[in-house]
Design a protein around this motif. Structure first.
Motif, mmCIF file in Angstrom:
data_model
loop_
_atom_site.group_PDB
_atom_site.id
_atom_site.type_symbol
_atom_site.label_atom_id
_atom_site.label_comp_id
_atom_site.label_asym_id
_atom_site.label_seq_id
_atom_site.Cartn_x
_atom_site.Cartn_y
_atom_site.Cartn_z
ATOM 1 N N LEU B 25 0.817 -1.209 0.000
ATOM 2 C CA LEU B 25 0.000 0.000 0.000
ATOM 3 C C LEU B 25 0.853 1.263 0.000
ATOM 4 C CD1 LEU B 25 -2.804 1.089 0.033
ATOM 5 C CD2 LEU B 25 -2.854 0.896 2.480
ATOM 6 N N VAL B 28 2.047 2.169 -3.348
ATOM 7 C CA VAL B 28 0.955 2.730 -4.155
ATOM 8 C C VAL B 28 0.757 4.203 -3.815
ATOM 9 C CG1 VAL B 28 -1.490 2.559 -4.676
ATOM 10 C CG2 VAL B 28 -0.164 0.507 -4.329
ATOM 11 N N THR B 32 1.067 7.575 -6.180
ATOM 12 C CA THR B 32 0.140 8.686 -6.399
ATOM 13 C C THR B 32 0.814 10.034 -6.139
ATOM 14 O OG1 THR B 32 -0.670 8.539 -4.151
ATOM 15 C CG2 THR B 32 -1.911 7.347 -5.805
ATOM 16 N N ILE B 35 2.916 10.696 -9.297
ATOM 17 C CA ILE B 35 2.165 10.949 -10.532
ATOM 18 C C ILE B 35 1.587 12.358 -10.527
ATOM 19 C CG2 ILE B 35 -0.187 10.150 -9.990
ATOM 20 C CD1 ILE B 35 -0.089 8.567 -12.588
ATOM 21 N N SER B 36 1.283 12.890 -9.319
ATOM 22 C CA SER B 36 0.783 14.265 -9.319
ATOM 23 C C SER B 36 1.908 15.238 -9.640
ATOM 24 C CB SER B 36 0.121 14.598 -7.984
ATOM 25 O OG SER B 36 1.055 14.540 -6.953
ATOM 26 N N THR B 76 -2.212 25.979 -7.778
ATOM 27 C CA THR B 76 -3.480 25.418 -7.310
ATOM 28 C C THR B 76 -3.389 23.908 -7.187
ATOM 29 O OG1 THR B 76 -4.424 27.144 -8.686
ATOM 30 C CG2 THR B 76 -5.947 25.606 -7.677
ATOM 31 N N ALA B 77 -2.804 23.287 -8.223
ATOM 32 C CA ALA B 77 -2.743 21.822 -8.230
ATOM 33 C C ALA B 77 -1.879 21.306 -7.090
ATOM 34 C CB ALA B 77 -2.209 21.333 -9.568
ATOM 35 N N ILE B 80 -3.876 21.534 -3.815
ATOM 36 C CA ILE B 80 -4.861 20.454 -3.748
ATOM 37 C C ILE B 80 -4.155 19.125 -3.479
ATOM 38 C CG2 ILE B 80 -6.531 19.139 -5.094
ATOM 39 C CD1 ILE B 80 -7.212 21.739 -6.537
ATOM 40 N N VAL B 84 -4.760 16.405 -0.402
ATOM 41 C CA VAL B 84 -5.159 15.016 -0.666
ATOM 42 C C VAL B 84 -4.105 14.064 -0.129
ATOM 43 C CG1 VAL B 84 -5.688 13.365 -2.469
ATOM 44 C CG2 VAL B 84 -6.520 15.668 -2.663
ATOM 45 N N THR B 85 -2.806 14.437 -0.304
ATOM 46 C CA THR B 85 -1.729 13.578 0.175
ATOM 47 C C THR B 85 -1.771 13.422 1.687
ATOM 48 O OG1 THR B 85 -0.379 14.354 -1.633
ATOM 49 C CG2 THR B 85 0.749 13.278 0.166
ATOM 50 N N PHE B 87 -4.312 13.643 3.551
ATOM 51 C CA PHE B 87 -5.448 12.794 3.918
ATOM 52 C C PHE B 87 -5.157 11.327 3.655
ATOM 53 C CE2 PHE B 87 -9.638 10.881 3.281
ATOM 54 C CZ PHE B 87 -10.216 11.226 4.481
ATOM 55 N N ILE B 88 -4.539 11.028 2.500
ATOM 56 C CA ILE B 88 -4.334 9.605 2.183
ATOM 57 C C ILE B 88 -3.278 9.003 3.108
ATOM 58 C CG2 ILE B 88 -2.605 9.738 0.318
ATOM 59 C CD1 ILE B 88 -4.322 7.554 -1.064
ATOM 60 N N LEU B 91 -5.129 8.196 6.232
ATOM 61 C CA LEU B 91 -6.023 7.070 5.973
ATOM 62 C C LEU B 91 -5.245 5.745 5.929
ATOM 63 C CD1 LEU B 91 -9.044 6.648 5.294
ATOM 64 C CD2 LEU B 91 -8.381 6.592 2.914
#
Lengths: 494, 114
Positions: B25, B28, B32, B35-36, B76-77, B80, B84-85, B87-88, B91
């Motif tokens: 995990l 993975v 991500t 890739i961003s 901006t990207a 964001i 998200v990072t 948070f993941i 998680l």
């Protein structure tokens, strides 16, 4: 037409969310989110009325002129979607008052709910492709949180997968925006539409069109990309599943319809056969998945996939009638799907399970739920007096006029299987004998549970009986989509 | 210069997809993240890399200015992506604490099996 009210559907949920974070009293949080959502619905109704009278409403943020600044624009299609978003949000909100539980409420469930609404509304009204990306991110981040809130093992497991898939799709979205910008040098959708018209049929535009198809296909649950959907929606709590099942995939479909009719219309003729094949496979495999399931929520989740195929079929045919049919079907489906998810939530609350084999006897213990399900189930399958019939009728007629008999055949076959799987739910969950030691729900509790589902069921009957009236709005929404010049003129000012 | 950047972006995408196909995990998640960044670099390249000056009009000529839009988009990207990072990562941490494994082939199955 300039209209400052356009920011309300985005700003209001945002400020409500911030206020909710600052207030610890749960009762006040509930009241605040209810008032805000109702007010938002009223604004959406008022704005759509204005659009239908005065034409497309726009607003340049910060008063920067159109291709340079960020524009928000509301045409009739996005207005209708805005109203439906607020109706479903209101239903899901009332439903969550009774079902979501204090452990989620204590961790600001209502605030994230508002942020989710903000993201969806923003995606619907924006006129800028990068802004579309930003609002998609907002609604996705809110959806990750809503899905994971509660922290049960199954939820965590499925949220992680859902999140990874959506992060990849967001990156693809960004890549699509990058290539689009380097090719055409603009991000304003109306401006892009003009520039695509001048650029002619270039190979690179087809590539970009396909990238966007993949991006929105992942979000909307199209044929090869729907694998994440059933499990994720199954993992979410019922009230959240209403919001996801009713709206999230449809925002993806909205984006496909918007981007393809406005920006990629010239490339559509070369790929519309592929779109039709995708639509047929989405419909058929989705309904096959539904037929095989023995779990209430999983079965409905597979139906979402199947129904998305019909909307894409409307785009693939690409005639005025088929676009009208697609929008009509979208309206019908948002209402009915939310209603069905609400009923699955009620059934879960009454029986403590979503497994159809363990339910049984809801007809005897709770007849009102059974009758609401009957209306919604028949409407989903497309039986005549309800809204589902007219949506499918328009699409099938458009298909016959275009001579695409295969897709018409598939769509009729899929309707049959839809009816079959609805009768399966009815047989296992509503007929039969109730399992022992069923707990009784108190009477005053019961009203809050059934009310939103009953309202949505009434709405599908209303739309079915007043098709002529709804059709007139849908028809002019489709007219605006088929004639992007109207949108361009409204945004760029002639 | 654009050609070189295209190669860099390609390598980034390849590496991140390789990571994402892993069973672990954490790999993975790193995929991500990478890739961003690949997408951000691609956005940077998309406006062209010719300009050198800051995009402030002072002498009237617009030839040697860098295109400001991709930079604004990347900003901006990145913001964001940062959210998200974060948070993941949290998680994934919760997931690891709950299941005591980071093997994705174990992290599957129906709700009623748990």
């Amino acid at each position: 037409m300039k209209n400052n009210l356009l920011v309300v559907p985005v700003i209001l949920p945002l400020f409500t969310a911030i206020l909710i974070f600052l207030i610890s009293n749960i009762k006040f949080q509930k009241l605040l989110s209810f008032v805000s959502t109702t007010f938002c619905l009223a604004t959406a109704l008022y704005l759509t009325k204005q659009v239908s009278v005065k034409g497309i409403q726009t607003l340049s943020l910060g008063d920067w002129p159109a291709p340079f600044g960020i524009v928000i624009a509301l045409d009739l299609f996005s207005g209708i979607m805005l109203i439906l978003t607020m109706i479903v949000s209101l239903a899901a909100l009332i439903f969550s008052f009774k079902t979501i539980g204090s452990e989620r409420e204590n961790y600001f469930y209502y605030a994230f709910f508002q942020l989710q609404i903000m993201g969806i509304n923003g995606a619907l009204i924006t006129g800028d492709i990068f802004n579309l990306f930003v609002f998609f991110e907002i609604l996705l981040i809110a959806s990750y949180i809503l899905m994971a809130l509660g922290g049960k093992p199954y939820q965590l497991q499925e949220t992680t997968k859902y999140m990874i898939i959506n992060m990849v799709s967001s990156v693809l979205f960004l890549v699509g925006v990058a290539v689009l910008y380097s090719t055409l040098g603009s991000l304003n959708m109306a401006d892009l539409s003009v520039k695509v018209g001048k650029a002619g049929d270039q190979g690179i535009l087809k590539v970009i069109a396909v990238i966007f198809m993949i991006v929105f296909g992942i979000k909307g649950g199209l044929f090869p990309l729907y694998f994440w959907l059933p499990r994720s929606y199954h993992a979410a709590p019922s009230a959240v599943a209403v919001l996801f099942g009713g709206l999230m995939t449809k925002v993806g479909i909205y984006a496909i319809l918007r981007v393809y009719t406005l920006i990629f219309a010239p490339t559509l003729s070369s790929i519309n056969n592929i779109i039709l094949i995708i639509a047929g496979l989405t419909m058929f495999l989705g309904v096959m998945g539904a037929v095989a399931q023995m779990d209430f929520k999983l079965l409905l989740s597979y139906h979402i996939i199947s129904q998305v195929g019909y909307m894409i079929m409307g785009l693939g045919l690409y005639t005025p009638l088929s676009i009208t049919g697609a929008i009509y079907f979208l309206i019908h489906n948002i209402i009915v799907k939310s209603c069905l998810f609400l009923i699955s939530g009620i059934a879960e609350k009454l029986r403590d399970t979503t497994d159809l084999k363990k339910m049984g006897g809801l007809m005897a213990t709770d007849p009102s739920v059974a009758y609401i399900f009957l209306i919604a189930g028949f409407s989903l399958a497309g039986a005549p007096p309800f809204s589902g019939f007219f949506g499918k009728f328009l699409l099938i007629r458009a298909g016959l006029e275009k001579g695409s008999y295969l897709i018409v055949f598939v769509s009729i076959l899929v309707s049959f299987f839809t009816l079959y799987s609805m009768t399966k739910i009815f047989k296992y969950a509503f007929w039969g004998t109730a399992p022992e030691n069923v707990k009784k729900v108190q009477h005053n509790h019961y009203f809050g549970l059934v009310l939103p589902a009953a309202c949505l069921a009434l709405l599908t009957v209303f739309i079915g009986l007043n098709t002529e009236w709804v059709y007139s709005y849908v028809n002019s929404a489709a007219y605006q989509l088929m004639n992007p010049d109207l949108y361009i003129q409204a945004v760029l000012g002639g | 210069m654009e050609f070189l950047m295209a190669l860099v972006v390609g390598v980034f995408f390849a590496v991140s997809i390789y990571f994402m196909l892993s069973k672990k995990l954490l790999k993975v998640v790193f995929g991500t993240l990478l890739i961003s960044h690949a997408a951000n670099l691609m956005l940077l390249t998309s406006g062209g890399l010719k300009g050198e000056k800051a995009p402030i009009l002072s002498d009237g000529s617009t030839l040697s200015y860098a295109d400001p839009i991709p930079q604004a988009l990347i900003l901006t990207a990145i913001v964001i992506g940062f959210g998200v990072t974060a948070f993941i990562l949290v998680l994934t941490c919760r997931l690891y604490k709950t299941f005591a494994t980071d093997d994705l082939s174990i992290l599957r199955g129906e709700a009623n099996e748990k």
